[in-house]
Design an enzyme around this catalytic site. Sequence first.
Site, PDB file in Angstrom:
ATOM      1  N   TYR A 151       0.766  -1.245   0.000  1.00 39.46           N
ATOM      2  CA  TYR A 151       0.000   0.000   0.000  1.00 39.46           C
ATOM      3  C   TYR A 151       0.801   1.300   0.000  1.00 39.46           C
ATOM      4  CZ  TYR A 151      -3.887  -3.130   0.568  1.00 39.46           C
ATOM      5  OH  TYR A 151      -4.806  -4.115   0.351  1.00 39.46           O
ATOM      6  N   PHE A 455      -9.481  -4.970  10.425  1.00 41.02           N
ATOM      7  CA  PHE A 455     -10.720  -4.635   9.701  1.00 41.02           C
ATOM      8  C   PHE A 455     -10.480  -4.737   8.215  1.00 41.02           C
ATOM      9  CE2 PHE A 455      -8.624  -0.497  10.176  1.00 41.02           C
ATOM     10  CZ  PHE A 455      -8.827   0.132   8.961  1.00 41.02           C
TER      11      PHE A 455
END
Length: 455
Positions: A151, A455
């Site tokens: 990322y 999450f």
Amino acid sequence: MSFDLQDIPLDSAASAAIAAQGLEYRLLDPGNRAALAAWIQADVRGFHRARPRKSDATHQLQVLTDRRVLGVYDPKAADRETPVATVSGWPAGLTVPGGRSVDAWAVSSVTVSPTHRRRGIARALMAGSVADARAAGAALAMLTATEATIYGRFGYAPAAQAATITIDRPRVRWIGPAAPGRLELVEPAELRNDAAALVRRAVARTPGEIDRWPGLLDRVLGLIDLERDFARATRVVRYDDEDGQPQGFVTYRITRELDEPGILDFDFLVAATDDAERALWRFLVEQDFVTAVRGRLRSIDEPVAWLLEDPRAITVSDVVDHLWVRVLDPVAALSARVYGATGTLTLEIADPDGPADGTFELEVAGNGRGELRRVDDTPSAPMATPTRAAPSTRRSRPSQGIRLGVQELGAIYLGGVRPSVLARAGRLAEVAPGSIALADRMFASERTPHLSIWF
Ligand SMILES: CC(C)(COP(=O)(O)OP(=O)(O)OC[C@H]1O[C@@H](n2cnc3c(N)ncnc32)[C@H](O)[C@@H]1OP(=O)(O)O)[C@@H](O)C(=O)NCCC(=O)NCCS
């Protein structure tokens, strides 16, 4: 943020990039259970997990009704109902230093089928999620990552770490103060209502924690399927203060072989007060017939080492980047937090082709509140004809400032790393002597940022 997630238009650039591959980018209708069920199958397959049990799939369907769920479909695939790539997103608050919550966009379920990898599908999905986040008015996007190499290229940086803490139970001797309240073993279902309020208060105490979604507590408390081994093994202890008010709880399981002492694993220690935190730690580490106590996704700055006579009874392992942050709106993001020192600091942020690019001035007043304003978009004054510089009549102190990329901004945002460490790594520079020292003081957080869930 209150709006219908379905109303955000599909990002045209992401659609075009995906269409260029002969594929289709689709927003799923929360009412279309069959399409969502197929999407869930693709999601779990993408993460190399087993097909979900019926109870888990039903629970997941419920969770997805509050999310923006997107899939990429291959019209040439034998199974055209199951997406070849998945992503979901939803608005969630992120606690920042000082205790406020900043409007953020949580990104999850980024998967691309092994049959379709390395064609730029994830890149298109990431661009689409940034567009969704901006349309929702989020100051930043955030995620937890399976691999740390994915990322950074999209402007994300690790902003809060987490670690596994293991305590050698036989070496434990508690030297901390006794908590004034009492502990109560409760059945998980009994705690359901109190738990939500306690979690909200605990989240607000710690930068890096994010709002929990409905359904997460049911999973943690084992309420999705009471017959499952996980649910049957889950125990819960609650801490009540001297007035009988619940102030925290921990969920744990003890696994053991016949006639052997067990290992206690805990994954959800929720404390709304320091007393509760100490009392719950004490409960965990003083269990009899247990050789080790292990907590995952704990803070790298737990007070437990100062509560035991023998701090070497504690092993900290698996220290990982956990929460990744991508700043989208520097003004909203940086104006939300409290700073460690007063001062004025210019931030020259490089975010090529990204929304955070520009020069900003951060001003922090005596109460620690910061105000950030863009200083590079004021209407430009008529260009002066370059001439010899006028001789300076007085020595002005150079203004303080730092130059950094959007990733470095994400990394220092919650106080998880000092700007001077990034400067030593050659990833951040000062515009005048003393600026990095000032940035260190300003970006310091009273509490080490920490995220305790995936999450
Ligand atoms: C990670 C994943 C989503 C990437 O999908 P993809 O469509 O193959 O990625 P792209 O083709 O868009 O690649 C974009 C860039 O990321 C890089 N990249 C992709 N996956 C990577 C990985 N696992 N590790 C390191 N780099 C990776 C590519 O090399 C490419 O680099 P570049 O364009 O800067 O040269 C996919 O491999 C996957 O589903 N993995 C399993 C599930 C998972 O881990 N998801 C992440 C959840 S946090």
